[in-house]
Design an enzyme around this catalytic site. Structure first.
Site, PDB file in Angstrom:
ATOM      1  N   GLU A   1      32.929  32.395  38.222  1.00 51.89           N
ATOM      2  CA  GLU A   1      33.001  33.688  38.890  1.00 51.89           C
ATOM      3  C   GLU A   1      31.612  34.129  39.321  1.00 51.89           C
ATOM      4  OE1 GLU A   1      34.316  36.663  36.175  1.00 51.89           O
ATOM      5  OE2 GLU A   1      33.992  38.308  37.576  1.00 51.89           O
TER       6      GLU A   1
ATOM      7  N   ASP B   1      35.163  40.350  30.989  1.00 47.72           N
ATOM      8  CA  ASP B   1      35.459  41.755  31.268  1.00 47.72           C
ATOM      9  C   ASP B   1      36.754  41.842  32.079  1.00 47.72           C
ATOM     10  OD1 ASP B   1      34.757  40.819  33.728  1.00 47.72           O
ATOM     11  OD2 ASP B   1      32.957  42.049  33.945  1.00 47.72           O
TER      12      ASP B   1
END
Ligand code: 0RA
Length: 638
Positions: A428, A503
């Protein structure tokens, strides 16, 4: 009342036959229950429950109690007619003992209904007995309660009456034999899922499950049958009409039930059962149903002017977009085929189901034009999208040729060309992607960074998906293609590892990627190719000592090891980008040092629920689901 023995000679030629039958089962359990792992173990429970379900099918039973006992045994109790105990004319022994030790089909004591044969199911309760350390059976019948105990399949005493009884039924309790089975621990969830399924398929029965080991008892009863099953499967989706369409017909001796409903998604969810067995590999009944659905909807669309007479028709895929269906057929002599015996082979059933569904579905649409319109509109849209997708695919193919080698520009590939040792890290963010590139072993580790949000494939059709840059890059890098063109032998990396931040955004991206794999490249998940990297949450240091913690508990433990919080610095990693290349490599990427979680799909129904709930439009089921379940992964150290 004194105990009484049901009259039988102590030992004769039939005893020898019994012992020979037992040893055959114990020598090759796999032949009878498929395997000796958890699957085979649960097969014993299915066998016992199926026997009670046969009583339900005979109209003689309304309640079944399944109990997982603390001693590792399982009990199945029903209020059916009870197994006959009178003397068997040929064997000169109580029928009960014969049923429990040798006999399974074609006798006076065999119950004639739709029974399961030719497959792994219906092998007979004597197989359960032979594979049990002990089995105790109680039968209530003819005013008495009878009892007998067996060890490893052989009776250790005669059938005795243990008291009077004014009810009827059978109560079997057995402890699987750990010397012939690899595992003997029952999984409550697996059992609950099957019992729930059976309660939908047999609306007349109430099934109770109790787990003495832990957990609250549950009861399954669905008077609405497979219609309610479809409603349950669609509970997290927007449906195009309510209630589901229900069809019931008989053709010759075959009994056919079908419930179907459409939602506004793009996937097909179909469950097909033959005599209550889930035929996951389909078969002739499914082929007949599909042919009828395509034919009926095309005829209807043409008659009502939704489709021009000269226009190409709707394909099977078009009419199954958004379809949720349960097909349940009862066949007198089913033939199950294939490795797992989960495919129906009887050729006559295709025509029977096809004819019944053609007739009844046309009739239904005739009477419910609004439902007909909503479902045809959806299928026509699907046909247009299919055409657009074909064009988009052609474009991608041409484009990938132009780009050279068909690999995306963002991919930092590895040197090795041996897929078995190659790993693809999907990372990511560009910054973490850069760190991963520095930290990797370029011999066998490739990096593909993805920036920003990727597309939610649950809400998009193939044409839109292929316009998305990230998705195209993923498809090109992985190499197997997508959808109809999938070719698993072209897989470029045997490990595909998702490395996202710990997260909310990270978990969102992870779910999106898992949805993509599950929906469009399911073979990757089935073959166990997809993993989730575990990055540390903290670095705990004191003086020259430092260590990583992957949870709050680990962090606290390290602080304690370092002699309390004094002088200890705790660095919290909010994202992968906060680690340097060496730290990322040594904690998360390097084989031997890292922990990977392998992504598994327990079963299609279960996974479907997860993805639909997580990715669908409805917010409330999603919130509830997330509360109830953790991410569907199992732990694996690599
Ligand atoms: C043979 C014949 C009959 C019932 C059963 C077996 C039977 C077997 C099991 C196994 C678990 N529960 C069961 N309940 C019944 C028919 C008996 C009759 O006609 O009365």
């Amino acid at each position: 009342m004194a105990q009484q023995t049901v009259d039988a000679p102590a030992y004769d030629a039939s005893s020898i036959q019994i012992l020979e039958g037992l040893s055959a089962v114990r020598k090759r359990p796999g032949m009878y229950i498929g395997s000796t792992d958890a699957r085979g173990l649960h097969h014993l429970v299915w066998e016992a429950v199926d026997n009670s379900i046969d009583e339900v099918l005979a109209g003689a039973c309304t309640e079944i109690h399944v109990t997982l006992f603390a001693d590792g045994s399982v009990g199945v109790r029903d209020n059916g007619r009870g197994i006959p105990v009178d003397l068997h004319p040929k064997y000169h022994r109580p029928a009960l003992e014969i049923v429990m030790t040798v006999l399974h089909a074609g006798s006076k004591f065999d119950r004639a209904t739709y029974k399961v044969s030719g497959g792994l199911h219906g092998v007979g309760i004597h197989v359960v007995n032979a594979l049990s350390e002990w089995l105790e059976i109680r039968v209530r019948r003819d005013g008495h309660e009878y009892y007998q105990r067996y060890e490893r399949g052989a009776p250790v005493g005669p059938v005795t009456t243990v008291g009077p009884s004014d009810t009827t039924g059978t109560d079997t309790r057995f402890k699987p034999d750990a010397t012939v089975l690899e595992t003997t621990t029952f999984d409550r969830e697996t059992i609950a899922r099957r019992l729930k399924e059976l309660s939908f398929l047999n609306p007349g029965v109430t099934i109770h499950l109790a787990d003495e080991r832990d957990g609250a008892p549950v009861t399954f009863h669905h008077a609405g049958g497979i219609t309610e099953f479809v409603e349950d499967m669609n509970s997290a989706s927007n449906t195009l009409f309510k209630p589901p369409i229900f069809v019931h017909a008989k053709r010759d001796t075959t009994d056919i039930e079908l419930a179907l409903q459409y939602n506004d998604g793009y996937n097909e969810t179909m469950l097909a059962f033959v005599n209550n067995i889930n035929t996951v590999d389909g078969g002739t009944h499914v082929v007949g149903f599909r042919a009828a659905l395509t034919r009926t909807l095309n005829d209807y669309a043409r008659q009502r002017g939704f489709l021009k007479a000269d226009k190409e028709g709707l394909t099977g895929e078009d009419v199954r977009e958004g379809l949720t269906a349960v097909l349940s057929v009862k066949v007198l002599e089913p033939q199950f085929e294939g490795q797992t015996k989960a495919k129906l082979g009887n050729s006559e059933v295709k025509g029977q189901v096809e004819s019944a569904v053609n007739e009844k579905l046309a009739e239904f649409l005739e009477e419910h034009p609004a439902v007909g319109q909503s479902l045809i509109t959806k299928a026509v849209e699907a046909a247009l999208a299919r055409e657009a997708a074909r064009k988009a695919r052609e474009l991608t193919r041409r484009k990938s040729l132009l780009e050279g080698g068909g690999l995306p520009g963002k991919l930092a590939d590895c040197h090795s060309r041996d897929p078995a040792e190659c790993e693809l890290f999907i990372v990511e963010g560009d910054s973490a992607g850069g760190t991963a590139k520095q930290g990797r072993d370029r011999e066998f580790q490739a990096i593909l960074p993805l920036r920003g949000k990727i597309l939610n494939v649950e809400k998009a059709r193939l044409d839109k998906m292929l316009q998305n840059e990230h998705i195209r890059a993923l498809i090109q890098a992985i190499g197997v293609g997508i959808g109809d063109e999938l070719d698993a032998s072209r897989l470029r990396y045997h490990k595909i590892i998702l490395m996202t931040d710990a997260d909310v955004d990270g978990s969102h991206i992870r779910t999106l990627l898992l949805t993509l794999f599950y929906r469009k490249m399911p073979v990757l998940i089935r073959e166990g190719r997809v993993f989730i990297a575990q990055a540390p949450l903290y670095r705990v240091a004191k003086g020259s000592r430092a260590a990583y913690a992957f949870s709050d508990a680990e962090r606290d433990q390290l602080v304690a090891e370092y002699g309390g919080s004094k002088g200890v610095t705790i660095q919290r990693y909010k994202g992968l980008g906060e680690m340097n290349a060496e730290q990322l490599a040594e904690t998360t990427m390097r084989p031997g040092a890292r922990t990977l979680l392998k992504v598994t799909v327990e079963d299609a129904l279960h996974a479907n629920e997860l993805f639909e709930v997580l990715m669908g439009e409805e917010v409330e089921p999603r919130r509830l689901y997330i509360q109830e379940h953790a991410v569907e992964v199992t732990n694996l150290d690599i």
